[in-house]
Motif scaffolding. Sequence first.
Motif: not given
Lengths: 282, 282
Positions: B122-129
């Motif tokens: 996944y990519s983008g800020p919402q994919a940060a974990i």
Amino acid sequence: MKVFIIGVGLIGGSFAIDIKAAFNEAEIYGVDISAQYLDKAMSLGFIDKKSSLDDIYKADVVIVAIPVDATVKILAEILNQVTDECLVFDVGSTKEKLCSSIRNHPKRRNYLAAHPIAGTEYSGPQAAIANLYRGKTNIICEVEKTAFKLQERGMEIFTRLGMRIRYMDPASHDKHIAYVSHLSHISSFMLGKTVIEKEKNERDIFDMAGSGFASTVRLAKSSPAMWTPIFKDNKKNVIETLEEYIANLTQFKELMKNDNFEKIHKEMEDTNHIKTILKGIV
Amino acid sequence: MKVFIIGVGLIGGSFAIDIKAAFNEAEIYGVDISAQYLDKAMSLGFIDKKSSLDDIYKADVVIVAIPVDATVKILAEILNQVTDECLVFDVGSTKEKLCSSIRNHPKRRNYLAAHPIAGTEYSGPQAAIANLYRGKTNIICEVEKTAFKLQERGMEIFTRLGMRIRYMDPASHDKHIAYVSHLSHISSFMLGKTVIEKEKNERDIFDMAGSGFASTVRLAKSSPAMWTPIFKDNKKNVIETLEEYIANLTQFKELMKNDNFEKIHKEMEDTNHIKTILKGIV
């Protein structure tokens, strides 16, 4: 209900576990050419008795869960031995040759051709797990050729185990499954081979491999004893998928050589569509 | 400690989350060409302030987490702007061209070339974990060219985030990573393409796909914006891996055509060795 499981590995064993849980009255008889597998299945507790093909006349249900070439060899003989009230189904990954091989068998109506799309990369009795089939698709071929009340018995088992049913003719099954299953296995095996060959003198290079590599190469752990007969049986379809896959990889390589990275970007963008397709599979 | 994250997507965002958790005194500044990404990163709470390259002179640490071609373009400029006490590291998947591009930069000692082998499709800020980097390998190139106290600062961050460190020269890094990472992505993208093309008029055929297909094709969900520059940057090595992969697939196909299933069995058996190799990766 006496259930004979021919082949007490991952697939047969997982059926045994779930059938025992779903049918109080089920007695599970294990049949296997490996005495060691039978012992293991007994000690794991998912079969009640060790048995042999000689006793199969006692069966209410026979599940054939052995490599596809072995199934082709013994299915007619199994049908010869069972009673008129016995349901025999197999779970193999190819269907056309098998269905064709017993097309004119006097007990064709006792047989149901099934392919549950379920499994793991592991094999043997110790790989058998509960709920392997829950939520998975089970493809049934030539359903109309199976006696209606035996269809019903099969459906009762598949439903209690949580499977979704799809109907398909054997030729279409073999063609499509070559794309969505058989090709994946070859791509994974050959990826594993390519990397192992290159890095064989530098083992610790695999420290560099992450979860992406692990995911892509996971199927390369699969059993050669199971997969060789599948590729052999589905030779024509598998070769076709391989030719298309190789052509796509070659085109990608040529685009790279020609520095056409705009097109490469577009290829990947188009393929991202797989996101939508994969929803609901895993 | 003022930490500037250039690129607030999956990789940069996941660094922000873990650094905030591991360093009480950390202030996270987000820089991105996408205003939308910055807003998202603020609303997710993993950056404290929206910022720009103009403010980078304030930084104690700069993490460059943008596509590799963009990094090559701006790394020298970032080094021009930072103070002598600032650590700048990137996290890109190729290292040779980047290291070469700033080889003679007067502030070369402020830069650490890093490649954490971590990510998702996944990519983008919402994919940060959180904990993306825990237990993962971080490859450091040309460590001797970085100022010792800035090496120490980098190691403090990597250690607190739970990474294992490996040292490697940039050319070896790019060569090996082509096998264990870049090739996997192409094999997966082209597998996805092959199947989508074949089945485009029969969408529901994907009901037949199981977890094996999903695993093998998972990386085909990856971001083209990130991967196109990687393939471009590592062109020579990637083409070499592709040629070997295509040769292995072609040989497999020929073995099938010639009905040499004994050899096919052996090929798969040999590759099963990947089981041992993969232990500890996932």
